[in-house]
Design a protein around this motif. Structure first.
Motif, PDB file in Angstrom:
ATOM      1  N   GLY A 150       0.832  -1.187   0.000  1.00 42.71           N
ATOM      2  CA  GLY A 150       0.000   0.000   0.000  1.00 42.71           C
ATOM      3  C   GLY A 150       0.870   1.241   0.000  1.00 42.71           C
ATOM      4  N   VAL A 151       0.291   2.362   0.362  1.00 39.67           N
ATOM      5  CA  VAL A 151       0.984   3.648   0.283  1.00 39.67           C
ATOM      6  C   VAL A 151       1.442   4.095   1.670  1.00 39.67           C
ATOM      7  CG1 VAL A 151       0.843   6.043  -0.477  1.00 39.67           C
ATOM      8  CG2 VAL A 151      -0.486   4.285  -1.667  1.00 39.67           C
ATOM      9  N   TRP A 169      -9.603   6.858  -6.215  1.00 41.70           N
ATOM     10  CA  TRP A 169      -8.451   6.921  -7.111  1.00 41.70           C
ATOM     11  C   TRP A 169      -8.276   8.326  -7.679  1.00 41.70           C
ATOM     12  CZ3 TRP A 169      -4.196   4.328  -8.206  1.00 41.70           C
ATOM     13  CH2 TRP A 169      -3.481   4.679  -9.343  1.00 41.70           C
ATOM     14  N   PHE A 172      -6.595  10.428  -5.314  1.00 39.83           N
ATOM     15  CA  PHE A 172      -5.184  10.079  -5.237  1.00 39.83           C
ATOM     16  C   PHE A 172      -4.392  10.758  -6.348  1.00 39.83           C
ATOM     17  CE2 PHE A 172      -1.738   6.922  -6.326  1.00 39.83           C
ATOM     18  CZ  PHE A 172      -0.935   7.213  -5.234  1.00 39.83           C
ATOM     19  N   CYS A 176      -1.461  13.594  -5.887  1.00 41.86           N
ATOM     20  CA  CYS A 176      -0.137  13.516  -6.524  1.00 41.86           C
ATOM     21  C   CYS A 176       0.186  14.807  -7.272  1.00 41.86           C
ATOM     22  CB  CYS A 176      -0.075  12.322  -7.478  1.00 41.86           C
ATOM     23  SG  CYS A 176      -0.022  10.717  -6.674  1.00 41.86           S
ATOM     24  N   ILE A 204      -2.279  -1.906  -6.885  1.00 41.49           N
ATOM     25  CA  ILE A 204      -3.179  -1.425  -7.933  1.00 41.49           C
ATOM     26  C   ILE A 204      -3.903  -2.600  -8.569  1.00 41.49           C
ATOM     27  CG2 ILE A 204      -3.323  -0.242 -10.169  1.00 41.49           C
ATOM     28  CD1 ILE A 204      -0.826   1.340  -9.373  1.00 41.49           C
ATOM     29  N   THR A 207      -6.753  -4.476  -6.515  1.00 44.86           N
ATOM     30  CA  THR A 207      -8.045  -3.789  -6.533  1.00 44.86           C
ATOM     31  C   THR A 207      -8.695  -3.861  -7.907  1.00 44.86           C
ATOM     32  OG1 THR A 207      -7.431  -2.305  -4.732  1.00 44.86           O
ATOM     33  CG2 THR A 207      -9.158  -1.548  -6.206  1.00 44.86           C
ATOM     34  N   LYS A 238      -3.985   2.542 -14.760  1.00 43.50           N
ATOM     35  CA  LYS A 238      -3.723   3.310 -13.537  1.00 43.50           C
ATOM     36  C   LYS A 238      -2.211   3.496 -13.337  1.00 43.50           C
ATOM     37  CE  LYS A 238      -7.829   2.382 -10.683  1.00 43.50           C
ATOM     38  NZ  LYS A 238      -8.753   1.846 -11.688  1.00 43.50           N
ATOM     39  N   VAL A 273       5.193   3.544  -2.380  1.00 47.79           N
ATOM     40  CA  VAL A 273       4.226   2.454  -2.521  1.00 47.79           C
ATOM     41  C   VAL A 273       5.016   1.156  -2.419  1.00 47.79           C
ATOM     42  CG1 VAL A 273       2.329   1.523  -3.887  1.00 47.79           C
ATOM     43  CG2 VAL A 273       2.901   3.955  -4.052  1.00 47.79           C
ATOM     44  N   LEU A 296      -4.647   1.754  -1.405  1.00 51.96           N
ATOM     45  CA  LEU A 296      -4.954   2.428  -2.671  1.00 51.96           C
ATOM     46  C   LEU A 296      -6.403   2.143  -3.068  1.00 51.96           C
ATOM     47  CD1 LEU A 296      -1.906   2.100  -5.102  1.00 51.96           C
ATOM     48  CD2 LEU A 296      -3.096   4.182  -4.419  1.00 51.96           C
ATOM     49  N   ASP A 298     -10.056   2.431  -5.385  1.00 52.44           N
ATOM     50  CA  ASP A 298     -10.458   2.557  -6.785  1.00 52.44           C
ATOM     51  C   ASP A 298     -11.332   3.800  -6.941  1.00 52.44           C
ATOM     52  OD1 ASP A 298     -12.975   1.919  -5.771  1.00 52.44           O
ATOM     53  OD2 ASP A 298     -13.313   0.257  -7.157  1.00 52.44           O
ATOM     54  N   ALA A 303     -11.265  -1.011  -2.031  1.00 54.57           N
ATOM     55  CA  ALA A 303      -9.907  -1.530  -2.179  1.00 54.57           C
ATOM     56  C   ALA A 303      -9.876  -3.006  -1.835  1.00 54.57           C
ATOM     57  CB  ALA A 303      -8.938  -0.769  -1.269  1.00 54.57           C
TER      58      ALA A 303
END
Length: 424
Positions: A150-151, A169, A172, A176, A204, A207, A238, A273, A296, A298, A303
């Motif tokens: 994960g992050v 998402w 997210f 960024c 990624i 999910t 993604k 990540v 992360l 969707d 997730a």
């Protein structure tokens, strides 16, 4: 006479258990499985991991409350050769009563393991753990711990930029963008070590694949779908968003894992990540870093956690003491015992285990595993050649290039090498 009566009693209890159709309630506590016995016997347990928290000592103490004259031989194997040693012991009928291993499906298929489907701890495991220790709809052991992805994020950078973990998402991607505008790399990568690419891709893909089609990889095996389909394409799209928008550090392809981790610690990037070992790595390098974690999501805020079980425990099918072995295993899997095992060491594969961690980020990871559904790592039922094609696609994306025929190649390789897959 006493020995004969004990054997008869044990046999009656086993027979009664086998005839029962009633489900056993799952409390997470060790369950007594036969009447108390003062007779001496010896159980062997083979394992390879260092016991830094006193887990085995605590389990033995509890076990001897019921079997005071029992002897437990804890046989520590070399972590580099434990698989080969265990294989040879099983083939020679010399294996320990309880076997720590990483090959439950293979061992179950070979007939080496006891069926444990009726044990009360089975339903306490997270989904991916149950999948890993099952063969032909029967459970042959337990997974003690899992690694997941994960992050991980720098809380100071998030606080300075007034950012919150994203719920979707799209949030997210927007997050960024804000970090990049602030002159900081949103995500630090060290892709010179190619395995780290999977650290980004797996959460990624888990999910994308398993929300679009929970049975994607078994459907693929059955010929009902293809790798070159919506599940994998969604994941790659993604991943492309992150790479082609410049959300990785400019030197991501030129540095390895150690350098990228140091850049993350130095504040050159806001997120990494990566796998659940990250807090331990960070703690080993600095005591001042404030680390956070989120899964992360969707587009709809859902997730799936890619959670790969690590250490597994099973019972040798030819043990002379099946009842006692089951009881010892139930103690080893008791939620209080697993909390000892997991403390500052591992993420439990059991939903009801709350372990203590010095790094708060580990608690966030643990909570995510309890909130979200879990899957075995994406690609675990692909052939090695198909996964190689996916890896080639990811590298092309990181190089700023468009995909060519990598997914069609993956399907071709999958069909060619399909016979190498072990499907339960």
């Amino acid at each position: 006479m006493k020995s004969f009566l004990s054997l008869v009693l044990a046999g009656l209890i086993v027979a009664m258990t086998g005839c029962s159709k009633q489900p056993v309630p799952s409390t997470g506590e060790a369950t007594l499985q036969e009447t108390r016995s003062d007779e001496p016997f010896t159980l062997r347990v083979s394992y390879w991991a260092a016991d830094t928290n006193g887990y085995f000592d605590a389990a033995e103490k509890k076990f001897k409350e019921k079997y005071p004259n029992a002897t437990i031989q804890w046989q520590k194997l070399d972590e580099k050769t434990f698989t080969e040693v265990t294989d040879e012991a099983l083939q020679a009928d010399q294996a320990a009563d309880i076997i720590f291993n990483q090959k439950i499906k293979e061992y179950a298929k070979a007939g080496y393991l006891l069926d444990l489907s009726d044990q009360p701890w089975v339903n306490r495991m997270i989904d991916s753990a149950r999948q890993t220790v099952s063969y032909e709809d029967k459970t042959y052991g337990a997974a003690l711990d899992v690694s997941t992805f994960g992050v991980f994020y720098n809380k100071k950078i998030f606080d300075d930029l007034k950012l919150q973990p994203p719920k979707t998402w799209d949030e997210f991607i927007a997050l960024c963008g804000k970090i990049k505008q602030a002159g900081i790399s949103p995500i630090i990568g060290g892709f010179k070590d190619a395995w780290t690419i999977q650290g980004v891709y797996l959460p990624i893909a888990a999910t994308s694949e398993f929300l679009l089609n929970p049975g994607f990889e078994t459907d693929l095996y059955a010929g009902k779908t293809k790798i070159d389909g919506p599940e994998v394409r969604d994941a790659l799209e993604k991943f492309t968003q992150l790479a082609h928008n410049g959300f990785f550090n400019p030197d991501a392809l030129q540095i390895g894992y150690d350098e990228s981790t140091q850049q993350f610690i130095d504040g050159k990037g806001a997120m990494q990540v990566m796998g659940s070992w990250t807090p331990g790595v960070i703690d080993g390098k600095t005591a001042d870093f404030k680390l956070g974690f989120f899964a992360l999501p969707d587009q709809n805020g859902k997730a799936v956690m890619a959670a790969a079980p690590d250490k597994q425990a099973a019972i040798h099918a030819k043990t002379a003491y099946p009842v006692q072995s089951k009881y010892l295993l139930s103690i080893l899997l008791d939620k209080s015992m697993l909390a000892i095992y997991s403390k500052n060491l591992a993420l439990s594969a059991f939903k009801d285990v709350i372990a203590e961690y010095s790094n708060p980020a580990m608690k966030d990871v643990q909570k995510a595993l309890q909130i979200y559904p879990t899957s075995i790592n994406p690609g675990h039922l692909f052939t090695a050649s198909a996964n190689a094609s996916i890896s080639s696609a990811l590298i092309r994306i990181l190089e700023g290039k468009d995909l060519q025929d990598e997914l069609k190649e993956a399907d071709t390789n999958y069909i060619k090498d399909k016979a190498t897959i072990i499907l339960d």
